[in-house]
Write a protein that holds these residues in place. Structure first.
Motif, PDB file in Angstrom:
ATOM      1  N   GLU A   1       0.855  -1.186   0.000  1.00  0.00           N
ATOM      2  CA  GLU A   1       0.000   0.000   0.000  1.00  0.00           C
ATOM      3  C   GLU A   1       0.896   1.242   0.000  1.00  0.00           C
TER       4      GLU A   1
ATOM      5  N   CYS B   1       0.874   5.637  -0.080  1.00  0.00           N
ATOM      6  CA  CYS B   1       0.156   6.901   0.091  1.00  0.00           C
ATOM      7  C   CYS B   1       0.316   7.744  -1.174  1.00  0.00           C
ATOM      8  N   VAL B   2      -0.719   8.493  -1.507  1.00  0.00           N
ATOM      9  CA  VAL B   2      -0.631   9.372  -2.667  1.00  0.00           C
ATOM     10  C   VAL B   2       0.509  10.371  -2.492  1.00  0.00           C
TER      11      VAL B   2
ATOM     12  N   SER C   1      -4.119  12.550  -8.222  1.00  0.00           N
ATOM     13  CA  SER C   1      -5.440  12.005  -7.922  1.00  0.00           C
ATOM     14  C   SER C   1      -6.223  11.707  -9.198  1.00  0.00           C
TER      15      SER C   1
ATOM     16  N   MET D   1      -4.732   8.591 -10.732  1.00  0.00           N
ATOM     17  CA  MET D   1      -5.090   7.398  -9.964  1.00  0.00           C
ATOM     18  C   MET D   1      -6.558   7.031 -10.167  1.00  0.00           C
TER      19      MET D   1
ATOM     20  N   LYS E   1      -7.705   3.393 -11.168  1.00  0.00           N
ATOM     21  CA  LYS E   1      -8.705   2.721 -10.329  1.00  0.00           C
ATOM     22  C   LYS E   1      -9.911   2.328 -11.175  1.00  0.00           C
TER      23      LYS E   1
ATOM     24  N   ASP F   1      -8.383   1.871  -3.419  1.00  0.00           N
ATOM     25  CA  ASP F   1      -7.929   2.958  -2.554  1.00  0.00           C
ATOM     26  C   ASP F   1      -8.570   2.838  -1.183  1.00  0.00           C
TER      27      ASP F   1
ATOM     28  N   ARG G   1      -9.075   5.550   2.285  1.00  0.00           N
ATOM     29  CA  ARG G   1      -8.852   6.855   2.911  1.00  0.00           C
ATOM     30  C   ARG G   1      -8.306   6.646   4.309  1.00  0.00           C
TER      31      ARG G   1
ATOM     32  N   VAL H   1      -4.934   9.422   0.960  1.00  0.00           N
ATOM     33  CA  VAL H   1      -5.521   8.283   0.262  1.00  0.00           C
ATOM     34  C   VAL H   1      -4.380   7.321  -0.035  1.00  0.00           C
ATOM     35  N   ARG H   2      -4.606   6.065   0.275  1.00  0.00           N
ATOM     36  CA  ARG H   2      -3.600   5.025   0.052  1.00  0.00           C
ATOM     37  C   ARG H   2      -4.102   4.087  -1.040  1.00  0.00           C
ATOM     38  N   TYR H   3      -3.189   3.722  -1.917  1.00  0.00           N
ATOM     39  CA  TYR H   3      -3.535   2.859  -3.042  1.00  0.00           C
ATOM     40  C   TYR H   3      -2.769   1.550  -2.956  1.00  0.00           C
TER      41      TYR H   3
END
Length: 98
Positions: free
Chosen positions: A28, A30-31, A46, A49, A53, A60, A62, A67-69
Protein backbone atom coordinates in the motif's frame (compact mmCIF):
# COMPACT_ATOMS: atom_id res chain seq x y z
CA UNK A 1 -13.27 -5.03 -14.15
CA UNK A 2 -12.36 -3.10 -17.25
CA UNK A 3 -11.30 -4.71 -20.50
CA UNK A 4 -7.79 -4.90 -21.93
CA UNK A 5 -8.29 -1.85 -24.15
CA UNK A 6 -9.24 0.31 -21.15
CA UNK A 7 -6.20 -0.92 -19.24
CA UNK A 8 -3.86 -0.30 -22.17
CA UNK A 9 -5.27 3.21 -22.57
CA UNK A 10 -4.69 3.86 -18.86
CA UNK A 11 -1.10 2.61 -19.11
CA UNK A 12 -0.36 4.68 -22.21
CA UNK A 13 0.06 7.92 -20.22
CA UNK A 14 3.67 8.23 -18.89
CA UNK A 15 2.78 9.48 -15.39
CA UNK A 16 0.24 6.70 -14.90
CA UNK A 17 2.69 4.07 -16.12
CA UNK A 18 5.30 5.43 -13.69
CA UNK A 19 2.73 5.24 -10.88
CA UNK A 20 1.96 1.64 -11.80
CA UNK A 21 5.69 0.86 -11.59
CA UNK A 22 5.72 2.14 -8.01
CA UNK A 23 2.45 0.49 -6.98
CA UNK A 24 2.87 -2.86 -8.67
CA UNK A 25 4.89 -4.25 -5.74
CA UNK A 26 1.62 -5.13 -3.98
CA UNK A 27 2.23 -2.90 -0.95
CA UNK A 28 0.00 0.00 0.00
CA UNK A 29 1.31 3.45 -0.96
CA UNK A 30 0.16 6.90 0.09
CA UNK A 31 -0.63 9.37 -2.67
CA UNK A 32 1.97 11.63 -1.01
CA UNK A 33 4.65 9.05 -1.94
CA UNK A 34 3.51 9.13 -5.54
CA UNK A 35 3.50 12.92 -5.76
CA UNK A 36 7.03 13.07 -4.36
CA UNK A 37 8.41 10.29 -6.51
CA UNK A 38 6.80 11.48 -9.74
CA UNK A 39 6.95 15.24 -9.23
CA UNK A 40 3.20 15.59 -9.78
CA UNK A 41 0.80 17.79 -7.87
CA UNK A 42 -1.68 16.10 -5.55
CA UNK A 43 -4.64 17.01 -7.76
CA UNK A 44 -2.91 15.76 -10.92
CA UNK A 45 -1.90 12.51 -9.20
CA UNK A 46 -5.44 12.00 -7.92
CA UNK A 47 -6.81 12.34 -11.47
CA UNK A 48 -4.29 9.81 -12.77
CA UNK A 49 -5.09 7.40 -9.96
CA UNK A 50 -8.82 7.73 -10.68
CA UNK A 51 -8.15 6.49 -14.21
CA UNK A 52 -6.09 3.54 -12.95
CA UNK A 53 -8.70 2.72 -10.33
CA UNK A 54 -11.47 2.93 -12.94
CA UNK A 55 -9.48 0.49 -15.09
CA UNK A 56 -9.70 -1.95 -12.19
CA UNK A 57 -5.97 -2.06 -11.44
CA UNK A 58 -5.96 -0.47 -7.98
CA UNK A 59 -8.04 -0.04 -4.85
CA UNK A 60 -7.93 2.96 -2.55
CA UNK A 61 -8.42 3.53 1.15
CA UNK A 62 -8.85 6.86 2.91
CA UNK A 63 -6.61 7.35 5.95
CA UNK A 64 -7.41 10.73 7.57
CA UNK A 65 -6.40 13.31 4.92
CA UNK A 66 -4.42 10.78 2.84
CA UNK A 67 -5.52 8.28 0.26
CA UNK A 68 -3.60 5.02 0.05
CA UNK A 69 -3.54 2.86 -3.04
CA UNK A 70 -2.74 -0.80 -3.57
CA UNK A 71 -2.87 -3.26 -6.42
CA UNK A 72 -6.29 -4.91 -6.81
CA UNK A 73 -5.99 -8.42 -5.36
CA UNK A 74 -8.42 -10.10 -7.77
CA UNK A 75 -6.73 -9.28 -11.08
CA UNK A 76 -6.85 -12.09 -13.59
CA UNK A 77 -3.58 -13.72 -14.64
CA UNK A 78 -4.12 -12.28 -18.13
CA UNK A 79 -4.40 -8.72 -16.83
CA UNK A 80 -1.34 -9.20 -14.60
CA UNK A 81 0.59 -10.48 -17.64
CA UNK A 82 -0.60 -7.48 -19.69
CA UNK A 83 0.61 -5.00 -17.07
CA UNK A 84 3.84 -6.93 -16.52
CA UNK A 85 4.50 -6.73 -20.28
CA UNK A 86 3.92 -2.96 -20.29
CA UNK A 87 6.25 -2.55 -17.31
CA UNK A 88 8.94 -4.64 -19.00
CA UNK A 89 9.35 -2.11 -21.81
CA UNK A 90 12.48 -0.04 -21.09
CA UNK A 91 11.96 3.71 -20.63
CA UNK A 92 14.20 4.47 -23.61
CA UNK A 93 12.01 2.40 -25.93
CA UNK A 94 8.89 4.32 -24.84
CA UNK A 95 10.56 7.69 -25.43
CA UNK A 96 11.64 6.82 -28.97
CA UNK A 97 8.20 5.45 -29.84
CA UNK A 98 6.44 8.66 -28.81
Amino acid sequence: MADALTILAALAEPTRLAAVRLLWDGREHCVCELTRALGASQSRMSRHMAVLKSAGLFLDRRDAQWVRYRRAPDLSPEIVALVDAALAIPDTARRTAA
